[in-house]
Motif scaffolding. Sequence first.
Motif, PDB file in Angstrom:
ATOM      1  N   SER A   1      39.991  45.428  45.235  1.00  0.00           N
ATOM      2  CA  SER A   1      40.079  43.907  44.957  1.00  0.00           C
ATOM      3  C   SER A   1      39.100  43.454  44.027  1.00  0.00           C
ATOM      4  O   SER A   1      39.425  42.258  43.336  1.00  0.00           O
ATOM      5  CB  SER A   1      39.400  43.346  46.512  1.00  0.00           C
TER       6      SER A   1
ATOM      7  N   GLN B   1      40.822  40.575  41.374  1.00  0.00           N
ATOM      8  CA  GLN B   1      40.038  39.467  41.200  1.00  0.00           C
ATOM      9  C   GLN B   1      39.795  39.134  39.792  1.00  0.00           C
ATOM     10  O   GLN B   1      39.956  38.193  39.271  1.00  0.00           O
ATOM     11  CB  GLN B   1      38.820  39.437  42.030  1.00  0.00           C
ATOM     12  N   HIS B   2      39.289  39.962  39.043  1.00  0.00           N
ATOM     13  CA  HIS B   2      39.062  39.545  37.770  1.00  0.00           C
ATOM     14  C   HIS B   2      40.259  39.452  36.654  1.00  0.00           C
ATOM     15  O   HIS B   2      40.269  38.586  36.069  1.00  0.00           O
ATOM     16  CB  HIS B   2      38.132  40.881  37.185  1.00  0.00           C
TER      17      HIS B   2
ATOM     18  N   SER C   1      43.094  38.431  37.881  1.00  0.00           N
ATOM     19  CA  SER C   1      43.700  37.339  38.265  1.00  0.00           C
ATOM     20  C   SER C   1      42.940  36.100  37.885  1.00  0.00           C
ATOM     21  O   SER C   1      43.371  34.858  37.198  1.00  0.00           O
ATOM     22  CB  SER C   1      43.706  36.985  39.890  1.00  0.00           C
ATOM     23  N   SER C   2      41.555  36.269  37.621  1.00  0.00           N
ATOM     24  CA  SER C   2      40.575  35.074  37.049  1.00  0.00           C
ATOM     25  C   SER C   2      41.100  34.831  35.614  1.00  0.00           C
ATOM     26  O   SER C   2      41.060  33.694  35.129  1.00  0.00           O
ATOM     27  CB  SER C   2      39.148  35.569  37.286  1.00  0.00           C
TER      28      SER C   2
ATOM     29  N   ARG D   1      31.551  36.122  43.377  1.00  0.00           N
ATOM     30  CA  ARG D   1      32.451  37.229  43.902  1.00  0.00           C
ATOM     31  C   ARG D   1      31.609  38.462  44.495  1.00  0.00           C
ATOM     32  O   ARG D   1      32.063  39.157  45.723  1.00  0.00           O
ATOM     33  CB  ARG D   1      33.366  37.786  43.119  1.00  0.00           C
TER      34      ARG D   1
ATOM     35  N   SER E   1      36.265  39.473  50.708  1.00  0.00           N
ATOM     36  CA  SER E   1      36.648  39.774  49.169  1.00  0.00           C
ATOM     37  C   SER E   1      38.300  40.137  48.995  1.00  0.00           C
ATOM     38  O   SER E   1      38.689  39.806  48.053  1.00  0.00           O
ATOM     39  CB  SER E   1      35.762  40.959  48.673  1.00  0.00           C
TER      40      SER E   1
ATOM     41  N   MET F   1      39.823  36.756  49.174  1.00  0.00           N
ATOM     42  CA  MET F   1      39.728  36.181  47.731  1.00  0.00           C
ATOM     43  C   MET F   1      40.493  36.687  46.749  1.00  0.00           C
ATOM     44  O   MET F   1      41.153  35.801  46.037  1.00  0.00           O
ATOM     45  CB  MET F   1      38.123  36.274  47.330  1.00  0.00           C
ATOM     46  N   ALA F   2      40.816  37.779  46.487  1.00  0.00           N
ATOM     47  CA  ALA F   2      41.687  38.584  45.735  1.00  0.00           C
ATOM     48  C   ALA F   2      43.286  37.987  45.970  1.00  0.00           C
ATOM     49  O   ALA F   2      43.942  37.683  44.833  1.00  0.00           O
ATOM     50  CB  ALA F   2      41.611  40.286  45.905  1.00  0.00           C
TER      51      ALA F   2
ATOM     52  N   LEU G   1      43.396  34.219  44.578  1.00  0.00           N
ATOM     53  CA  LEU G   1      43.288  34.354  43.284  1.00  0.00           C
ATOM     54  C   LEU G   1      44.621  34.550  42.680  1.00  0.00           C
ATOM     55  O   LEU G   1      45.367  34.382  41.699  1.00  0.00           O
ATOM     56  CB  LEU G   1      42.312  35.042  42.549  1.00  0.00           C
TER      57      LEU G   1
END
Length: 391
Positions: free
Chosen positions: A145, A149-150, A152-153, A312, A323, A326-327, A330
Motif C-alpha cells: 500500500s 499510495q506514492h 497515486s499521489s 501517510r 493505510s 488510503m491507497a 488515492l
Amino acid sequence: VPFLSRRRDASSAALLPQQPAGHSQNAEDSSPSIDAINAISAIDAGGAGGASGAVGASVLEPYATAKDGTTAHASTASYPNTCSSVPIGVGGRRGRARARRPWRKLLYIKQDYPDDYVDDTFLMELQKNTNVRMYDYSTIVMQTSVVTQHISSIMVFIAVFINLYSSALTGQLLLWGSSISTVLGFILWDLLNMYLRTPEQRIIRVKLIKGAVLFALLLFGLSPILRTLTEDTSSDTIWAMTVIFFCVNLAFHDYSTGNLTNIRFPGSVSLNAAILASVLLASQLDQLDSNLSVFAFLAFALEWFGLFPIFRRYLKRISTAASMAMAVLLALIAAIMFMFISRAVALLHLFGTLFITFACPLWLIWVQRYKNEIHGPWDEARPIVHQYYNY
C-alpha cells in the motif's frame, strides 16, 4: 668431512674397552682394530642393510661395555654425544616418524597441515537459508500500500498541474483547497499523536505555524522569479527533466514507517527531486500571467510531497487497514481525474495498481523457493557493537 671424522673418532673411543687405572697397555691394545673402524664407518654412512648392521654388531660386541662393568648387547648400543639414541642393526634411521597432532581451527599456531587443509567436520556447521524470511501473501499485499499510495499521489499531482495549465482549475481554488486540506490534516495529525502517546513525536505547534507563515511569504515573494525561470528553455527539455525528477522521487522515497516527524536521507533526495520537478512545471505557467497560480501550485507541491507522506506514515503505523483504504482512495482519485484527461492513462494506472498490489506478492513468493543462502565457518566474523544511550 672434518665433522664426520671427529664423530667417528669419538664413537670409536667410546666403544673401546676401558682399562683400569694404573694399567699399562701396549701399542696393539691401545688402538682399535681395523675391523671395528670399518664397521663404524659403515654405520655412520647410513648402511641400512641387514648385513652391515650384523657386521657392526659382531665386531663391536666385545667393546660394548657399560660404565658399571656390565656388558650391553650390541643391538642396544648407542652413539655418544648425539641428540637421540639410535638402535644399531635396525636400518640406521634416527627415529620413527612423529605422529601428527589433531588439526585445530587456529591460525596463530603452526600445525603439521597445509594452509588449505579441510577437516572432516568442516561441513557439519553448514547452514542453509537461516536468514531467509518466508512471506505471507496477505501481509505482502498490505505492505504494498505504501508503494501504490506514492504512485497515486504523483499521478494526482500531475493531474492537478494539467488542469491548472489548461485553465480548468484556477489558482485561487487550488490555494483554498490545499490550505483547508492542510488544516484538516493537522487536526487529524494531533488526534493520531494523542493516540500514539509518544512525547518525542508531538509537534510544537507555535514553531510550526511560525515557520509555515514565514516560508509562505518567502515563496509568494519568489513567485514572479520562478514563473519566468525557464522561459528560454525548450518545453521538451522541461517535460523530460520533469519525468526524470519524478522517477528519482519515486526511487528514493522513504517507504518505511519509522520516521514520523523528520525528513532524512534518502527521503531528502526524494523531496528535493519532487520540488525541482514542481519548479520546472511552475515555470510553464507563465502563459497564465498570474503569480497567484504559481504560488498556489508551489504551495500545494510542498504540502503534497513534504507533509502528506508523513501523514501517510502515521496512518500506516496506526492501522494497516486504514493505510490500505488510503491507497484505494488515492488510486480512485487519480483514475477519476485522468478520466477527463486520458482514459488510456487512467486505465493503465488502475491496472498497474492492481498488478503491484496483487500480482507482485505472488511473484515474490514464487521466486522465494529458488533462494539458496548458505552460511558456515568460512564466513567472516561480524562484530556485535553495543550502543549505550543516556536518557
